[in-house]
Design an enzyme around this catalytic site. Structure first.
Site, PDB file in Angstrom:
ATOM      1  N   LEU A  22      -3.744   1.256   9.067  1.00 45.21           N
ATOM      2  CA  LEU A  22      -2.645   0.469   8.527  1.00 45.21           C
ATOM      3  C   LEU A  22      -2.955   0.235   7.055  1.00 45.21           C
ATOM      4  O   LEU A  22      -4.123   0.118   6.670  1.00 45.21           O
ATOM      5  CB  LEU A  22      -2.516  -0.887   9.253  1.00 45.21           C
ATOM      6  CG  LEU A  22      -2.119  -0.860  10.725  1.00 45.21           C
ATOM      7  CD1 LEU A  22      -2.069  -2.294  11.276  1.00 45.21           C
ATOM      8  CD2 LEU A  22      -0.773  -0.174  10.935  1.00 45.21           C
ATOM      9  N   ASP A  23      -1.919   0.160   6.225  1.00 44.56           N
ATOM     10  CA  ASP A  23      -2.134  -0.104   4.810  1.00 44.56           C
ATOM     11  C   ASP A  23      -2.849  -1.445   4.625  1.00 44.56           C
ATOM     12  O   ASP A  23      -2.800  -2.327   5.491  1.00 44.56           O
ATOM     13  CB  ASP A  23      -0.800  -0.140   4.063  1.00 44.56           C
ATOM     14  CG  ASP A  23      -0.080   1.202   4.090  1.00 44.56           C
ATOM     15  OD1 ASP A  23      -0.762   2.223   4.278  1.00 44.56           O
ATOM     16  OD2 ASP A  23       1.156   1.213   3.929  1.00 44.56           O
ATOM     17  N   LYS A  24      -3.478  -1.611   3.489  1.00 40.31           N
ATOM     18  CA  LYS A  24      -4.269  -2.801   3.203  1.00 40.31           C
ATOM     19  C   LYS A  24      -3.512  -4.082   3.498  1.00 40.31           C
ATOM     20  O   LYS A  24      -4.050  -5.021   4.099  1.00 40.31           O
ATOM     21  CB  LYS A  24      -4.719  -2.786   1.733  1.00 40.31           C
ATOM     22  CG  LYS A  24      -5.522  -4.005   1.304  1.00 40.31           C
ATOM     23  CD  LYS A  24      -5.952  -3.889  -0.154  1.00 40.31           C
ATOM     24  CE  LYS A  24      -6.763  -5.111  -0.584  1.00 40.31           C
ATOM     25  NZ  LYS A  24      -7.213  -5.017  -2.002  1.00 40.31           N
TER      26      LYS A  24
ATOM     27  N   THR B 182      -0.584  -4.375   5.248  1.00 41.52           N
ATOM     28  CA  THR B 182       0.209  -4.346   6.470  1.00 41.52           C
ATOM     29  C   THR B 182      -0.603  -4.973   7.593  1.00 41.52           C
ATOM     30  O   THR B 182      -1.787  -4.674   7.757  1.00 41.52           O
ATOM     31  CB  THR B 182       0.601  -2.906   6.847  1.00 41.52           C
ATOM     32  OG1 THR B 182       1.411  -2.356   5.803  1.00 41.52           O
ATOM     33  CG2 THR B 182       1.393  -2.880   8.145  1.00 41.52           C
TER      34      THR B 182
ATOM     35  N   ARG C 174       7.477   2.143   4.231  1.00 46.99           N
ATOM     36  CA  ARG C 174       7.710   1.557   2.913  1.00 46.99           C
ATOM     37  C   ARG C 174       8.473   2.520   2.011  1.00 46.99           C
ATOM     38  O   ARG C 174       9.412   2.123   1.298  1.00 46.99           O
ATOM     39  CB  ARG C 174       6.375   1.169   2.289  1.00 46.99           C
ATOM     40  CG  ARG C 174       5.603   0.135   3.104  1.00 46.99           C
ATOM     41  CD  ARG C 174       4.130   0.078   2.714  1.00 46.99           C
ATOM     42  NE  ARG C 174       3.974  -0.341   1.330  1.00 46.99           N
ATOM     43  CZ  ARG C 174       2.843  -0.225   0.657  1.00 46.99           C
ATOM     44  NH1 ARG C 174       1.771   0.328   1.221  1.00 46.99           N
ATOM     45  NH2 ARG C 174       2.777  -0.628  -0.603  1.00 46.99           N
TER      46      ARG C 174
END
Length: 343
Positions: free
Chosen positions: A149-151, A153, A249
């Site tokens: 997962l993105d930083k 998110t 996103r």
């Protein structure tokens, strides 16, 4: 042809000369044959981020065919190898655990694994502190990591505790057998209450930290369903059919509905879409309580790597998203946006 055995952390610049037998092979394959401590995917990322030169010129395409006697230079960021990973006490919100897997609710502002610019204080460092099971899996800088997962998110993530579980789960992700459902707050309202966003996604041609919709990128598909409309905003349920970097996103920004709080893709503009006056003030209030993008991995489903039983987990919302939704609910009762209603 020889293979470099240097530790990644000891190297800043490697130089190779293309031999006759290597002529016309892909650049990423050429480097993979020469270096055994970096995965081919990792090499492709180094190529894409302008860390490789061929005959003195930067090359950003992994498919570039190398020619005999060309000089290939690879600059490697000072990323630690697996022997340098250190356990660090990082809070883990664990939803489920057994001998094979951990399902957790990832918090915001947490990078999943070490990479350039984030050598420690990652989820991997926290896992090493949590259990010595991950120490046994330190074959690279991503022990146990199956997906990311993105930083910023939040939400449901699965981590493998054994090599066998890791292999089985990676196969499920590769074969798109995993169910991934997300929640988002985005700008604007949708004409269609459900739909499928289909584009190709690749690195942005000039802003390398971003992804973009392009003609030559990888296919990507995101399904969306409108949950509720509020003044200026909409909440969405999103299903991922592919797993490209920053996919949701990028897709929502591409259709002019960026996610609230998303700095990279246009979600921190208080005057987005002509918003001004009291409405702009309202958006700023939301942005103050939403320091990261309002994107949450709400539900994750997969077959257990040992029993093959289908399992689903729902990750509770973080306080930031709960507070944002609470304000949005209040805004529905005050459509005129009175100056002091949010106080």
């Amino acid at each position: 042809m020889t293979t470099s055995n240097l530790e990644v952390s000891e190297v800043r610049l490697l130089t190779f000369i293309v031999s006759e037998e290597e002529e016309n092979i892909r650049l990423d394959k050429f480097l993979a044959q020469r270096i055994n401590r970096i995965s081919r995917t990792g090499l492709q990322k180094l190529i894409e981020t302008e860390n490789v030169k061929v005959s003195g010129e930067i090359v950003t395409k992994s498919s570039f065919p190398v020619q005999i006697d060309q000089e290939v230079e690879l600059e490697i960021p000072n990323i630690p190898d697996e022997t340098q990973l250190i356990p660090q006490e990082i809070p883990l919100d664990i939803l489920y655990e057994d001998e094979s897997v951990i399902v957790l609710n990832k918090q915001a502002n947490l990078v999943v694994h070490p990479a350039a610019g984030n050598f420690d204080n990652t989820l991997v460092n926290g896992l090493l502190y949590y259990s010595n099971q991950f120490e046994k899996m330190k074959i690279n800088v991503r022990p146990g990591i199956v997906h990311r997962l993105d930083k910023h998110t939040t939400g449901a993530m699965i981590v493998a505790k054994t090599p066998h579980a890791h292999m089985r789960l990676c196969e499920q992700f590769a074969n798109r057998e995993v169910s991934k459902e997300y929640f988002a707050i985005c700008f604007g309202h949708f004409e269609e209450k459900s739909g499928l966003i289909e584009t190709n996604i690749a690195h942005h041609p000039t802003k390398r930290h971003r992804m973009a919709v392009t003609k030559e990128g990888k296919e990507s598909r995101t399904e969306y369903y409108v949950l509720k409309e509020y003044p200026l905003f909409t909440t969405l349920r999103l299903l991922l059919h592919t797993g490209r970097t920053h996919q949701i996103r990028v897709h929502l920004s591409h259709i002019n509905h960026p996610i609230l709080g998303d700095t990279t893709y246009g979600g921190r503009k208080s005057k987005f879409g002509g918003i001004d006056g009291v409405k702009s003030h309202f958006v700023n209030r939301l942005l103050k309580i939403m320091p990261n993008q309002a994107l949450h991995s709400r539900q994750l489903g997969f077959h257990h790597p040992i029993s093959n039983q289908w399992m689903e987990f729902i990750a509770p919302f973080p306080e930031t998203i709960q507070n944002a939704v609470s304000i949005l609910e209040k805004s529905s009762e005050n459509p005129i946006f009175q100056e002091d209603w949010w106080e």
